[in-house]
Design a protein around this motif. Sequence first.
Motif, mmCIF file in Angstrom:
data_model
loop_
_atom_site.group_PDB
_atom_site.id
_atom_site.type_symbol
_atom_site.label_atom_id
_atom_site.label_comp_id
_atom_site.label_asym_id
_atom_site.label_seq_id
_atom_site.Cartn_x
_atom_site.Cartn_y
_atom_site.Cartn_z
ATOM 1 N N PRO A 74 4.184 -2.055 7.803
ATOM 2 C CA PRO A 74 2.894 -2.361 7.536
ATOM 3 C C PRO A 74 2.506 -1.464 6.194
ATOM 4 O O PRO A 74 1.494 -1.924 5.474
ATOM 5 C CB PRO A 74 2.144 -1.580 8.339
ATOM 6 N N GLU A 75 3.572 -0.395 5.857
ATOM 7 C CA GLU A 75 3.151 0.211 4.816
ATOM 8 C C GLU A 75 3.705 -0.597 3.442
ATOM 9 O O GLU A 75 3.189 -0.267 2.151
ATOM 10 C CB GLU A 75 4.039 1.454 4.624
ATOM 11 N N LEU A 76 4.466 -1.744 3.765
ATOM 12 C CA LEU A 76 4.931 -2.597 2.506
ATOM 13 C C LEU A 76 3.936 -3.831 2.191
ATOM 14 O O LEU A 76 4.219 -4.669 1.435
ATOM 15 C CB LEU A 76 6.313 -3.105 2.914
ATOM 16 N N LEU A 77 2.933 -4.020 3.147
ATOM 17 C CA LEU A 77 1.989 -5.138 2.977
ATOM 18 C C LEU A 77 1.286 -5.103 1.551
ATOM 19 O O LEU A 77 1.307 -6.148 1.124
ATOM 20 C CB LEU A 77 0.998 -5.057 4.075
ATOM 21 N N CYS A 117 0.307 -13.493 9.585
ATOM 22 C CA CYS A 117 -0.216 -12.037 9.805
ATOM 23 C C CYS A 117 0.004 -11.389 11.308
ATOM 24 O O CYS A 117 -0.492 -10.320 11.560
ATOM 25 C CB CYS A 117 -1.685 -11.878 9.501
ATOM 26 N N GLU A 118 0.570 -12.382 12.012
ATOM 27 C CA GLU A 118 0.471 -12.033 13.476
ATOM 28 C C GLU A 118 1.252 -10.743 13.750
ATOM 29 O O GLU A 118 0.821 -10.040 14.596
ATOM 30 C CB GLU A 118 0.946 -13.138 14.487
ATOM 31 N N HIS A 119 2.175 -10.619 13.031
ATOM 32 C CA HIS A 119 3.070 -9.158 13.263
ATOM 33 C C HIS A 119 2.502 -7.651 12.481
ATOM 34 O O HIS A 119 2.717 -6.707 12.763
ATOM 35 C CB HIS A 119 4.357 -9.135 13.012
ATOM 36 N N LEU A 120 1.274 -7.971 11.731
ATOM 37 C CA LEU A 120 0.620 -7.100 10.900
ATOM 38 C C LEU A 120 -0.871 -7.130 11.062
ATOM 39 O O LEU A 120 -1.437 -6.950 9.991
ATOM 40 C CB LEU A 120 1.050 -7.452 9.376
ATOM 41 N N VAL A 121 -1.353 -7.533 12.310
ATOM 42 C CA VAL A 121 -2.694 -8.055 12.333
ATOM 43 C C VAL A 121 -3.519 -6.499 11.906
ATOM 44 O O VAL A 121 -4.479 -6.606 11.122
ATOM 45 C CB VAL A 121 -3.259 -8.440 13.725
ATOM 46 N N ASP A 122 -3.184 -5.413 12.308
ATOM 47 C CA ASP A 122 -3.978 -4.361 12.134
ATOM 48 C C ASP A 122 -4.096 -3.978 10.786
ATOM 49 O O ASP A 122 -5.094 -3.788 10.055
ATOM 50 C CB ASP A 122 -3.663 -3.019 12.891
ATOM 51 N N ALA A 123 -2.600 -4.055 10.112
ATOM 52 C CA ALA A 123 -2.493 -3.729 8.568
ATOM 53 C C ALA A 123 -3.330 -4.634 7.659
ATOM 54 O O ALA A 123 -4.080 -4.437 6.775
ATOM 55 C CB ALA A 123 -1.162 -3.782 8.175
ATOM 56 N N CYS A 124 -3.182 -5.943 7.939
ATOM 57 C CA CYS A 124 -3.811 -6.927 7.412
ATOM 58 C C CYS A 124 -5.512 -6.747 7.436
ATOM 59 O O CYS A 124 -6.227 -6.844 6.352
ATOM 60 C CB CYS A 124 -3.408 -8.398 7.649
ATOM 61 N N ALA A 125 -5.954 -6.545 8.748
ATOM 62 C CA ALA A 125 -7.361 -6.115 8.806
ATOM 63 C C ALA A 125 -7.894 -4.979 7.759
ATOM 64 O O ALA A 125 -8.902 -5.099 6.972
ATOM 65 C CB ALA A 125 -7.681 -5.770 10.005
ATOM 66 N N ARG A 126 -7.070 -4.148 7.819
ATOM 67 C CA ARG A 126 -7.265 -3.041 6.796
ATOM 68 C C ARG A 126 -7.303 -2.969 5.331
ATOM 69 O O ARG A 126 -8.156 -2.910 4.737
ATOM 70 C CB ARG A 126 -6.387 -1.481 7.056
#
Length: 167
Positions: A74-77, A117-126
Amino acid sequence: MADHGDGAGALTSLIGRRAETARIAGLLSGARLVTLTGVGGGGKTRLALRVASDVAGSFPDGVHVAELADPRDPELLATSVLGTLDVARPGRPGADATAALVARLGERRVLLVLDNCEHLVDACARLADTLLRCAPRAACAGDEPAAAQDRGRAGLSGGAAARAGGG
C-alpha cells in the motif's frame, strides 16, 4: 486517454450495457467519486474504461487510468499513480508521493480511474479521500470486488457506488 482495448480498436463491444454506462456516467456527473463493484470477471474494468471514454469531454485536463494490479505494498500506491500521470517519483529522501500527486492534480479538472483495487481497497480509499479533499476539481472512479462491500470493508467513502452487471 490510452486505448485499453475498449476504444475504436476493440475486438468486441459492450453489448447490452448502454443503459449501465449511461447510469454510471450520470453518477459521475453528480459525484466526484464513483465506485464500481461486482464479481471478478464481471467487466468492471471494461465498463469503467467505456464510461471514462464517454465522459472524457467533461475532463479537459485529461482522463488517467492507474492500473493497480501489480503494486502489493500500500505504501507504493501513490507512487504507482504518479507514474500514470507521467510524474517522476519525488527525488529527495522523505518526499511524499501523495503530496506530489496533489500538487500535480491541483486545480486541474481530471478523471482518475483506479483499476484493480481489490487488494488495496483501504489504501485506495485513503488516497481517493485525500485527492478529493486536496484537488477540488479532480474526480476519481475505482473498483472493488462485491465481497469487499458485502463484508463492510472500507470501500471508497462518500460519492456513489454502482454494481457492475446491474443494480
